[in-house]
Motif scaffolding. Structure first.
Motif, short mmCIF file in Angstrom:
data_model
loop_
_atom_site.label_atom_id
_atom_site.label_comp_id
_atom_site.label_asym_id
_atom_site.label_seq_id
_atom_site.Cartn_x
_atom_site.Cartn_y
_atom_site.Cartn_z
N ASN A 1 33.26 22.38 8.91
CA ASN A 1 33.50 23.78 8.60
C ASN A 1 34.87 24.21 9.13
O ASN A 1 35.11 24.19 10.33
CB ASN A 1 32.39 24.63 9.23
N VAL A 2 35.78 24.56 8.22
CA VAL A 2 37.12 24.96 8.63
C VAL A 2 37.07 26.20 9.52
O VAL A 2 37.84 26.33 10.48
CB VAL A 2 38.01 25.25 7.39
N LYS A 3 36.14 27.08 9.23
CA LYS A 3 35.97 28.28 10.04
C LYS A 3 35.70 27.92 11.50
O LYS A 3 36.33 28.45 12.43
CB LYS A 3 34.79 29.09 9.48
N GLU A 4 34.76 27.01 11.71
CA GLU A 4 34.43 26.59 13.07
C GLU A 4 35.59 25.86 13.72
O GLU A 4 35.89 26.06 14.91
CB GLU A 4 33.19 25.69 13.04
N ALA A 5 36.26 24.99 12.95
CA ALA A 5 37.42 24.27 13.48
C ALA A 5 38.51 25.24 13.93
O ALA A 5 39.14 25.05 14.97
CB ALA A 5 37.95 23.29 12.44
N ASN A 6 38.73 26.29 13.15
CA ASN A 6 39.76 27.26 13.50
C ASN A 6 39.40 28.04 14.75
O ASN A 6 40.25 28.35 15.58
CB ASN A 6 40.01 28.21 12.33
N LYS A 7 38.12 28.36 14.92
CA LYS A 7 37.69 29.04 16.13
C LYS A 7 37.93 28.17 17.35
O LYS A 7 38.40 28.65 18.40
CB LYS A 7 36.21 29.41 16.02
N ILE A 8 37.60 26.90 17.24
CA ILE A 8 37.82 25.98 18.35
C ILE A 8 39.31 25.85 18.64
O ILE A 8 39.74 25.84 19.81
CB ILE A 8 37.19 24.61 18.05
N LYS A 9 40.10 25.77 17.59
CA LYS A 9 41.56 25.69 17.74
C LYS A 9 42.09 26.89 18.52
O LYS A 9 42.88 26.74 19.46
CB LYS A 9 42.22 25.61 16.37
N TYR A 10 41.63 28.09 18.16
CA TYR A 10 42.09 29.29 18.85
C TYR A 10 41.60 29.32 20.30
O TYR A 10 42.33 29.73 21.20
CB TYR A 10 41.62 30.53 18.10
N ASN A 11 40.36 28.89 20.53
CA ASN A 11 39.82 28.88 21.89
C ASN A 11 40.59 27.92 22.79
O ASN A 11 40.74 28.16 23.99
CB ASN A 11 38.34 28.50 21.87
N LEU A 12 41.06 26.82 22.21
CA LEU A 12 41.83 25.84 22.97
C LEU A 12 43.29 26.24 23.11
O LEU A 12 44.04 25.59 23.84
CB LEU A 12 41.75 24.46 22.29
N ASN A 13 43.70 27.27 22.36
CA ASN A 13 45.11 27.62 22.25
C ASN A 13 45.92 26.40 21.81
O ASN A 13 46.98 26.10 22.34
CB ASN A 13 45.65 28.16 23.59
N SER A 14 45.37 25.71 20.82
CA SER A 14 45.93 24.44 20.35
C SER A 14 47.04 24.67 19.33
O SER A 14 46.97 25.58 18.50
CB SER A 14 44.83 23.59 19.73
N ASN A 15 48.05 23.84 19.39
CA ASN A 15 49.13 23.85 18.39
C ASN A 15 48.90 22.81 17.30
O ASN A 15 49.80 22.54 16.50
CB ASN A 15 50.47 23.59 19.07
N THR A 16 47.73 22.22 17.27
CA THR A 16 47.39 21.25 16.24
C THR A 16 46.93 21.98 14.98
O THR A 16 46.01 22.79 15.03
CB THR A 16 46.27 20.31 16.73
N GLN A 17 47.59 21.68 13.85
CA GLN A 17 47.27 22.37 12.61
C GLN A 17 46.12 21.67 11.88
O GLN A 17 45.93 20.46 12.01
CB GLN A 17 48.52 22.41 11.71
N LEU A 18 45.37 22.44 11.11
CA LEU A 18 44.20 21.93 10.40
C LEU A 18 44.62 21.44 9.02
O LEU A 18 45.29 22.15 8.27
CB LEU A 18 43.14 23.02 10.27
#
Length: 379
Positions: A261-278
């Motif tokens: 789920n891209v939605k869930e992946a994006n939430k995790i990305k934001y929570n990690l403050n990650s610079n890794t793009q989906l």
């Protein structure tokens, strides 16, 4: 649109003119082979043929990148494994013999690794592509260290060694990481805009998530730091259980399948403050079977939910029609032409995804089982 600048901005998390429709995973289609006369196995061993096939998805379907090479046996071959290139357009090379099979302690990196096998052919093809297409993103690729180890010692044996010889596994993974880093350093001398490192064997159904840090985090981080270009990690299957790991390794992008789920992946990305793009994740099943309505809807959904670089969820099956890839690119264009990107922008701001259409779970395809090529009449 400046395709190179647009892709580089996407990797950097900057504003883009449109989300790039640049499939980062391999795209080598039978229809492209027929149009260019560059089929398998010649396009695996001849730099000019490799480029001709690689450029076909851009020339005939509008994909905003040129991807080389087309198989995952190149590094194993350079380490001394025997590879059967096979002679049918829908089949990819496979490893038939290995000097390290069932002997993890024997794994070693030979001195002439970079000059062995087809690594020089890939470098030559990329150089030819850059000269011919100075304005098109060039995307290279190679296997990841854990998957490479499984190839050369045997994946079932490697899984047993995780429990019986864990320290030997760690050492061997680092040696395989050294091999991958040699390839990355060679690619550093080429003018490429992206690179996809395929690590299907670290999926949660093979490597338990609780073992991720012990066996693969350090070597994967080491590889990411060695690259002077945008590097994407691709893992097959449902990677939801390991998103907290894969989005925190220092890669410029993480490519995943349609079952995530891209939605869930994006939430995790934001929570990690990650610079890794989906990156991804239009279903290979929809592409392979030419399901144009599904491709369009999946493209809209991925863009709504914050995918940063649009493409196939996994390596595009050879039998996929060029029209299917073109449909994905045109759906991306339609998304912007109709002003649908305002929904994406709002979702980026508040992380509250409420699309108008129903959240349909797309089909999950096992592309490795797709051995036949569908016959289509030529227009």
């Amino acid at each position: 649109m400046d395709l190179i600048k647009n892709l580089e901005n996407a990797f950097a998390g900057k504003e883009v003119e449109k989300v790039p429709a640049a499939s980062i995973v391999s795209v080598a289609l039978v229809e492209g082979m027929e149009k260019t006369g560059a089929g398998f196995p010649e396009s695996h061993t001849n730099a000019e043929k490799m480029l001709q096939l690689g450029e076909s998805a851009h020339k005939y379907a509008g994909v905003e990148s040129i991807n080389l090479p087309f198989d995952l046996a190149i590094e194993a071959e350079a380490l001394g494994c025997t590879v059967d290139l096979r002679d049918a357009n829908e089949h990819i090379p496979e490893i038939t013999e290995s000097p390290f099979f069932d002997d993890i302690e024997s794994v070693d990196l030979c001195d002439d690794f970079l000059s062995n096998g087809r690594i020089p052919v890939v470098a030559e093809a990329v150089a030819l592509g850059r000269e011919k297409y100075p304005d098109i993103p060039m995307v290279a690729g190679q296997i990841g260290p854990f998957t490479l180890l499984g190839q050369i010692v045997g994946i079932e044996y490697l899984m047993r060694c995780l429990a019986t010889h864990p320290e030997e596994v760690k050492t061997a993974v680092e040696i395989c990481a050294d091999a991958v880093i040699e390839v990355v350093k060679a690619y550093n001398t080429l003018d490429i805009q992206g690179d996809c490192m395929y690590e299907p064997s670290i999926a949660a159904d093979l490597l338990p998530p609780e073992m991720f840090d012990d066996f693969v985090t350090a070597p994967l981080e080491r590889i990411a730091k060695a690259a002077d270009f945008n590097m994407v990690l691709h893992v097959c299957g449902d990677t939801t259980p390991i998103l907290n790991h894969t989005l925190d390794l220092g890669y410029n992008g993480f490519s995943f399948e349609d079952c995530v789920n891209v939605k869930e992946a994006n939430k995790i990305k934001y929570n990690l403050n990650s610079n890794t793009q989906l990156v991804g994740n239009v279903a290979t099943d929809s592409l392979f079977h030419g399901k144009m309505d599904s491709i369009r809807e999946e493209t809209f959904r991925a863009l709504d939910n914050g995918i940063d670089i649009l493409g196939s969820s996994c390596c595009v099956p050879p039998g996929t029609p060029l029209k299917a890839m073109e449909c994905m690119v045109k759906a991306r264009d339609e998304y912007y032409e109709k002003g649908m990107d305002s929904k994406r922008e709002q979702n980026e701001l508040n992380l509250s995804w409420k699309p108008d259409y129903s959240e349909i779970i797309p089909p999950v395809a096992n592309i490795h089982a797709m051995t036949s090529v569908r016959k289509r009449s030529r227009i």
